[in-house]
Design a protein around this motif. Structure first.
Motif, PDB file in Angstrom:
ATOM      1  N   THR A  54       8.363 -83.583  19.133  1.00  0.00           N
ATOM      2  CA  THR A  54       7.483 -82.414  19.657  1.00  0.00           C
ATOM      3  C   THR A  54       6.033 -82.979  19.630  1.00  0.00           C
ATOM      4  N   THR A  55       5.436 -82.700  20.814  1.00  0.00           N
ATOM      5  CA  THR A  55       4.147 -83.146  20.802  1.00  0.00           C
ATOM      6  C   THR A  55       3.310 -82.589  19.970  1.00  0.00           C
ATOM      7  N   SER A  56       2.402 -83.079  18.943  1.00  0.00           N
ATOM      8  CA  SER A  56       1.415 -82.532  17.996  1.00  0.00           C
ATOM      9  C   SER A  56      -0.160 -82.451  18.493  1.00  0.00           C
ATOM     10  N   SER A  57      -0.407 -83.439  19.178  1.00  0.00           N
ATOM     11  CA  SER A  57      -1.594 -83.556  19.699  1.00  0.00           C
ATOM     12  C   SER A  57      -1.708 -84.558  20.923  1.00  0.00           C
ATOM     13  N   ILE A  58      -2.857 -84.375  21.636  1.00  0.00           N
ATOM     14  CA  ILE A  58      -3.251 -85.108  22.920  1.00  0.00           C
ATOM     15  C   ILE A  58      -4.423 -85.916  22.286  1.00  0.00           C
ATOM     16  N   SER A  59      -4.604 -87.110  22.996  1.00  0.00           N
ATOM     17  CA  SER A  59      -6.017 -87.557  22.978  1.00  0.00           C
ATOM     18  C   SER A  59      -6.490 -87.950  24.442  1.00  0.00           C
ATOM     19  N   ARG A  70     -14.228 -90.372  22.185  1.00  0.00           N
ATOM     20  CA  ARG A  70     -12.710 -90.275  22.057  1.00  0.00           C
ATOM     21  C   ARG A  70     -12.456 -88.863  21.298  1.00  0.00           C
ATOM     22  N   GLY A  71     -11.548 -88.349  21.987  1.00  0.00           N
ATOM     23  CA  GLY A  71     -11.098 -86.988  21.097  1.00  0.00           C
ATOM     24  C   GLY A  71      -9.683 -86.707  20.924  1.00  0.00           C
ATOM     25  N   GLY A  72      -9.349 -85.641  20.193  1.00  0.00           N
ATOM     26  CA  GLY A  72      -7.999 -85.282  20.105  1.00  0.00           C
ATOM     27  C   GLY A  72      -8.218 -83.698  20.134  1.00  0.00           C
ATOM     28  N   ASP A  73      -7.024 -83.443  20.695  1.00  0.00           N
ATOM     29  CA  ASP A  73      -6.812 -81.768  20.648  1.00  0.00           C
ATOM     30  C   ASP A  73      -5.496 -81.353  20.229  1.00  0.00           C
ATOM     31  N   THR A  74      -5.212 -80.590  19.313  1.00  0.00           N
ATOM     32  CA  THR A  74      -4.087 -80.109  18.895  1.00  0.00           C
ATOM     33  C   THR A  74      -3.912 -78.652  19.080  1.00  0.00           C
ATOM     34  N   ARG A  75      -4.862 -77.985  19.684  1.00  0.00           N
ATOM     35  CA  ARG A  75      -4.740 -76.525  20.016  1.00  0.00           C
ATOM     36  C   ARG A  75      -4.907 -76.281  21.533  1.00  0.00           C
TER      37      ARG A  75
END
Length: 143
Positions: A54-59, A70-75
């Motif tokens: 399951t994907t938990s976050s993207i970068s 650089r960022g990450g997004d979980t929502r």
């Protein structure tokens, strides 16, 4: 000992649920604030972070004033059905694809990526900026 353990576990789980709910509310408020007041940038999708299958976050990365962030997004899957599909489907968001990024103008490292706003060229970027600006005007006037 068991008589004391059960109430402690119940209080612990209620506390965990409370913290999760508060974090979720704060995250939703931050997303809404960026939609209403954030700056606009073009983000480059870099990849997914998965736990099990399951994907938990993207970068992603983005540039503001010649500085790369650089960022990450979980929502981001909460933004729309289209974003939810792109969050998990490797055919809808691939490494190198570009999407709209909304960032905090005071703290540019705080940003979200909108997977429901793919950027094909400068025309689509300008169109999305206009859409957000119109939405902001409507919210400001109460329409």
């Amino acid at each position: 000992m068991n008589k004391l353990l059960f109430p402690l576990l119940v209080v612990f789980f209620i506390g965990v649920i409370f913290v999760v709910q508060m974090n979720s509310r704060k995250s939703n408020e931050e997303r809404e604030s960026l939609a209403l007041h954030g700056g606009f940038a073009i983000g480059v999708f870099e990849g997914r972070v998965a736990s099990n299958t399951t994907t938990s976050s993207i970068s992603f990365s983005y540039i503001i004033d010649s500085h790369e962030y650089r960022g990450g997004d979980t929502r981001c899957m909460q933004d729309s059905r289209k974003a939810a599909l792109a969050f998990t489907d490797p055919d809808l968001a691939k490494s190198g694809d570009r999407f709209l990024v909304l960032y905090n103008m005071e703290t540019p490292k705080k940003a979200i990526i909108r997977l429901d706003y793919p950027i094909k060229d400068s025309t689509s970027f300008k169109q999305y900026v206009r859409e957000f600006e119109e939405m902001r005007k409507k919210k400001a006037t109460g329409d």
